[in-house]
Every structure is written in C-alpha cells, then in structure tokens.
Design a protein around this motif. Structure first.
Motif, PDB file in Angstrom:
ATOM      1  N   ASP A  83       0.814  -1.223   0.000  1.00 56.21           N
ATOM      2  CA  ASP A  83       0.000   0.000   0.000  1.00 56.21           C
ATOM      3  C   ASP A  83       0.848   1.275   0.000  1.00 56.21           C
ATOM      4  OD1 ASP A  83      -2.434  -1.421   0.036  1.00 56.21           O
ATOM      5  OD2 ASP A  83      -2.259  -1.704   2.199  1.00 56.21           O
ATOM      6  N   TYR A  84       2.037   1.201  -0.597  1.00 57.40           N
ATOM      7  CA  TYR A  84       2.887   2.384  -0.698  1.00 57.40           C
ATOM      8  C   TYR A  84       2.202   3.406  -1.595  1.00 57.40           C
ATOM      9  CZ  TYR A  84       6.936   5.371  -1.561  1.00 57.40           C
ATOM     10  OH  TYR A  84       7.789   6.435  -1.640  1.00 57.40           O
ATOM     11  N   GLY A  85       2.013   4.624  -1.083  1.00 53.17           N
ATOM     12  CA  GLY A  85       1.285   5.628  -1.846  1.00 53.17           C
ATOM     13  C   GLY A  85       1.996   6.949  -2.005  1.00 53.17           C
ATOM     14  N   ASP A  86       3.265   7.026  -1.573  1.00 49.27           N
ATOM     15  CA  ASP A  86       4.020   8.268  -1.720  1.00 49.27           C
ATOM     16  C   ASP A  86       4.703   8.266  -3.089  1.00 49.27           C
ATOM     17  OD1 ASP A  86       5.216  10.677  -1.196  1.00 49.27           O
ATOM     18  OD2 ASP A  86       5.957  10.099   0.794  1.00 49.27           O
ATOM     19  N   MET A  87       5.342   9.374  -3.420  1.00 51.53           N
ATOM     20  CA  MET A  87       5.966   9.447  -4.736  1.00 51.53           C
ATOM     21  C   MET A  87       7.228   8.586  -4.793  1.00 51.53           C
ATOM     22  SD  MET A  87       7.659  13.253  -4.857  1.00 51.53           S
ATOM     23  CE  MET A  87       8.804  13.806  -3.582  1.00 51.53           C
ATOM     24  N   VAL A  88       7.495   8.081  -5.979  1.00 54.19           N
ATOM     25  CA  VAL A  88       8.725   7.359  -6.295  1.00 54.19           C
ATOM     26  C   VAL A  88       9.529   8.281  -7.209  1.00 54.19           C
ATOM     27  CG1 VAL A  88       9.722   5.337  -7.410  1.00 54.19           C
ATOM     28  CG2 VAL A  88       7.565   5.131  -6.142  1.00 54.19           C
ATOM     29  N   VAL A  89      10.770   8.570  -6.835  1.00 52.45           N
ATOM     30  CA  VAL A  89      11.574   9.527  -7.590  1.00 52.45           C
ATOM     31  C   VAL A  89      12.884   8.878  -8.022  1.00 52.45           C
ATOM     32  CG1 VAL A  89      12.678  11.788  -7.604  1.00 52.45           C
ATOM     33  CG2 VAL A  89      10.635  11.418  -6.213  1.00 52.45           C
ATOM     34  N   LEU A  90      13.187   8.995  -9.291  1.00 56.26           N
ATOM     35  CA  LEU A  90      14.480   8.588  -9.823  1.00 56.26           C
ATOM     36  C   LEU A  90      15.177   9.871 -10.267  1.00 56.26           C
ATOM     37  CD1 LEU A  90      15.871   5.845 -10.211  1.00 56.26           C
ATOM     38  CD2 LEU A  90      15.156   5.907 -12.595  1.00 56.26           C
ATOM     39  N   ARG A  91      16.247  10.217  -9.559  1.00 57.50           N
ATOM     40  CA  ARG A  91      16.892  11.510  -9.774  1.00 57.50           C
ATOM     41  C   ARG A  91      18.214  11.344 -10.522  1.00 57.50           C
ATOM     42  NH1 ARG A  91      18.674  15.225  -4.678  1.00 57.50           N
ATOM     43  NH2 ARG A  91      20.606  14.038  -4.935  1.00 57.50           N
ATOM     44  N   ASP A  92      18.553  12.347 -11.321  1.00 56.13           N
ATOM     45  CA  ASP A  92      19.859  12.421 -11.977  1.00 56.13           C
ATOM     46  C   ASP A  92      20.126  11.254 -12.928  1.00 56.13           C
ATOM     47  OD1 ASP A  92      20.322  14.744 -10.541  1.00 56.13           O
ATOM     48  OD2 ASP A  92      21.425  13.722  -8.944  1.00 56.13           O
ATOM     49  N   VAL A  93      19.156  10.920 -13.749  1.00 54.61           N
ATOM     50  CA  VAL A  93      19.352   9.897 -14.779  1.00 54.61           C
ATOM     51  C   VAL A  93      20.133  10.519 -15.938  1.00 54.61           C
ATOM     52  CG1 VAL A  93      18.239   8.287 -16.361  1.00 54.61           C
ATOM     53  CG2 VAL A  93      17.172   8.804 -14.150  1.00 54.61           C
ATOM     54  N   ARG A  94      21.323  10.007 -16.188  1.00 52.68           N
ATOM     55  CA  ARG A  94      22.159  10.546 -17.265  1.00 52.68           C
ATOM     56  C   ARG A  94      21.427  10.457 -18.594  1.00 52.68           C
ATOM     57  NH1 ARG A  94      26.903  13.518 -18.522  1.00 52.68           N
ATOM     58  NH2 ARG A  94      27.719  12.779 -20.524  1.00 52.68           N
ATOM     59  N   LEU A  95      21.482  11.539 -19.359  1.00 52.13           N
ATOM     60  CA  LEU A  95      20.738  11.613 -20.615  1.00 52.13           C
ATOM     61  C   LEU A  95      21.672  12.067 -21.733  1.00 52.13           C
ATOM     62  CD1 LEU A  95      17.231  13.139 -21.090  1.00 52.13           C
ATOM     63  CD2 LEU A  95      19.102  13.928 -22.528  1.00 52.13           C
ATOM     64  N   GLU A  96      21.708  11.302 -22.801  1.00 54.17           N
ATOM     65  CA  GLU A  96      22.483  11.654 -23.990  1.00 54.17           C
ATOM     66  C   GLU A  96      21.578  11.480 -25.203  1.00 54.17           C
ATOM     67  OE1 GLU A  96      25.749   8.988 -23.882  1.00 54.17           O
ATOM     68  OE2 GLU A  96      26.628   9.863 -22.068  1.00 54.17           O
ATOM     69  N   SER A  97      21.303  12.576 -25.876  1.00 52.21           N
ATOM     70  CA  SER A  97      20.425  12.525 -27.038  1.00 52.21           C
ATOM     71  C   SER A  97      21.070  13.321 -28.165  1.00 52.21           C
ATOM     72  CB  SER A  97      19.038  13.081 -26.685  1.00 52.21           C
ATOM     73  OG  SER A  97      18.111  12.845 -27.736  1.00 52.21           O
ATOM     74  N   HIS A  98      20.321  13.506 -29.255  1.00 61.79           N
ATOM     75  CA  HIS A  98      20.812  14.280 -30.394  1.00 61.79           C
ATOM     76  C   HIS A  98      19.711  15.210 -30.893  1.00 61.79           C
ATOM     77  CE1 HIS A  98      24.072  11.353 -30.412  1.00 61.79           C
ATOM     78  NE2 HIS A  98      24.742  12.174 -31.190  1.00 61.79           N
ATOM     79  N   CYS A  99      20.082  16.456 -31.100  1.00 62.20           N
ATOM     80  CA  CYS A  99      19.156  17.462 -31.599  1.00 62.20           C
ATOM     81  C   CYS A  99      18.694  17.101 -33.015  1.00 62.20           C
ATOM     82  CB  CYS A  99      19.848  18.818 -31.584  1.00 62.20           C
ATOM     83  SG  CYS A  99      19.036  20.102 -32.546  1.00 62.20           S
ATOM     84  N   GLU A 100      17.406  17.143 -33.236  1.00 60.11           N
ATOM     85  CA  GLU A 100      16.896  16.762 -34.554  1.00 60.11           C
ATOM     86  C   GLU A 100      17.135  17.837 -35.614  1.00 60.11           C
ATOM     87  OE1 GLU A 100      12.196  18.004 -34.491  1.00 60.11           O
ATOM     88  OE2 GLU A 100      12.762  16.153 -33.442  1.00 60.11           O
ATOM     89  N   HIS A 101      17.556  19.020 -35.193  1.00 60.84           N
ATOM     90  CA  HIS A 101      17.803  20.085 -36.154  1.00 60.84           C
ATOM     91  C   HIS A 101      19.228  20.067 -36.703  1.00 60.84           C
ATOM     92  CE1 HIS A 101      14.438  22.243 -33.756  1.00 60.84           C
ATOM     93  NE2 HIS A 101      13.927  21.555 -34.761  1.00 60.84           N
ATOM     94  N   HIS A 102      20.204  19.652 -35.875  1.00 61.54           N
ATOM     95  CA  HIS A 102      21.598  19.673 -36.306  1.00 61.54           C
ATOM     96  C   HIS A 102      22.313  18.330 -36.109  1.00 61.54           C
ATOM     97  CE1 HIS A 102      20.637  23.936 -35.289  1.00 61.54           C
ATOM     98  NE2 HIS A 102      21.285  24.165 -36.423  1.00 61.54           N
ATOM     99  N   ILE A 103      21.639  17.365 -35.491  1.00 55.27           N
ATOM    100  CA  ILE A 103      22.216  16.050 -35.182  1.00 55.27           C
ATOM    101  C   ILE A 103      23.527  16.210 -34.405  1.00 55.27           C
ATOM    102  CG2 ILE A 103      22.595  13.705 -36.023  1.00 55.27           C
ATOM    103  CD1 ILE A 103      21.290  14.350 -38.586  1.00 55.27           C
ATOM    104  N   VAL A 104      23.488  17.051 -33.380  1.00 59.73           N
ATOM    105  CA  VAL A 104      24.602  17.178 -32.449  1.00 59.73           C
ATOM    106  C   VAL A 104      24.089  16.859 -31.049  1.00 59.73           C
ATOM    107  CG1 VAL A 104      25.909  18.816 -33.843  1.00 59.73           C
ATOM    108  CG2 VAL A 104      24.214  19.670 -32.229  1.00 59.73           C
TER     109      VAL A 104
END
Length: 214
Positions: A83-104
């Motif tokens: 019956d856990y009802g508080d928030m679950v937080v995942l903090r500082d997930v490393r993110l590496e993506s690429h801009c769709e306008h310049h692919i950088v």
C-alpha cells in the motif's frame, strides 16, 4: 537490425504508423564518405578510410531507441507495494540525445517521479525508458512529454512528473556559442499538477544536485 523503420505520424493526426524501408548499410556509409568529401578531406586517406563504417556503427548506438517499443518496456509491473502511496523519484538519470535540427549532442539529466495507484515498475525500467526516447532525434520539449506520457499511459498512476536539464551542443559549440547554458523542461500530470504540496516536495527533492553540462 531491421531493414524497416517506423515513421510516426504528425502529432494530432489519426493516420497509422507507416512502415518505411531503411537504406542499406552501404548507402549509409557512402553518405558519410560524401560528407567527408564535402567537408574538404579525402575519405581514402589512412586516418579516414574506416570512418564511414565507424560512423554507421556509432549511429546504431546513438539511435537504438527507434528499435525498442517503450510501452512494452514498461509492461512488467508489480502489485506487491504494501500500500505504498508516496511518490517514487528517480533523480539524476544521465541523458544523452541528439538534436533533430543539427544532429549534435544534447547532454544532461532527467528526474522522473510518479505516485503509484496500485502498481509499480522496476526502477531500471524508468531509466531505460529515458534512454529509449533519448536515443532518437529529439527536441527536449518532446522528449520530456514522451517520457511522462508513456509512464502515465502504462502505469496509470495518480501523478507523473518529469524534469530534464540539459545542454545543447547546437548552442554551445556552434551558432551563438554560449557554453554553460542549461535548458530546463518539465511535464507534470495528475497529482503533481493539482497538489501544490506534492509539487513542492518533488521540486525540493530534485533540487539538491547541480551540474554544468557542455
């Protein structure tokens, strides 16, 4: 790797996803050779002769998110929550993506939270969900919404919150060249949007970490 890519319809349209044939590996490598020549170098010189192959293999890693269904990824959930009802937080997930306008690169971190209704999901799946959407050509606003909306659709929680902080190399290494600038986007759904105390608690939880990207 499949030789068929799925082309998503424009937002708001009811048209189905249309299969689109993927160019051959040879065609992709030839395109890299053309770019090398266009830049002013010789693709046949020793240091560049293997570059088309290496670039194509790198693209397979950079954009592997197109080959993974994010809904299926969150498919396995757990009811044993005590019956856990508080928030679950995942903090500082490393993110590496690429801009769709310049692919950088877009480099930063994501903070993901939800308030369970009656099911939870393994935390590694949340981190993987961020990665799946990040490993596509993106703008940060869309990336933020996709992560939040998928969690909301699959888990049907009481609320979802996603905040992304990232530096965009299209801004820091070219154009106006403003290093140290971080873009922040957020998507709040359900309880995180309507419950002011919960929103403050979430924002306070993620505010303890600060990092400069790019």
């Amino acid at each position: 790797m499949s030789d068929v890519m799925l082309s998503e319809p424009d937002a708001g349209l009811a048209s189905p996803v249309v299969p689109r044939k993927r160019p051959t590996r040879e065609a992709a490598e030839l395109a890299v050779r053309t770019l090398i020549e266009w830049a002013g170098d010789d693709p046949d010189r020793e240091g560049l002769v293997g570059t088309p192959d290496r670039v194509v293999r790198a693209y397979e890693e950079f954009f592997e998110g197109y080959r993974i269904d994010p809904v299926d990824l969150l498919g396995r959930t757990f009811e044993e929550t005590q019956d856990y009802g508080d928030m679950v937080v995942l903090r500082d997930v490393r993110l590496e993506s690429h801009c769709e306008h310049h692919i950088v690169p877009i480099i930063g971190k994501a903070h993901v939270a939800y308030v369970p209704s009656d099911r939870v999901v393994g935390i590694s799946k949340l981190a993987r969900l961020v990665e799946v959407y990040a490993k596509r050509l993106q703008i940060q606003e869309t990336l933020t919404a996709q992560i939040a909306d998928t969690i909301n659709e699959v888990l049907k929680p009481k609320g979802v919150a996603v905040v992304i902080e990232a530096a965009h190399m299209c801004m820091t290494t070219r154009g106006i060249r403003k290093p140290g600038v971080t873009m922040v986007t957020r998507r709040l759904i359900g309880a995180f949007e309507t419950d002011a105390e919960l929103k403050r608690d979430f924002l306070s939880t993620i505010s303890g970490s600060r990092e400069t990207f790019g």
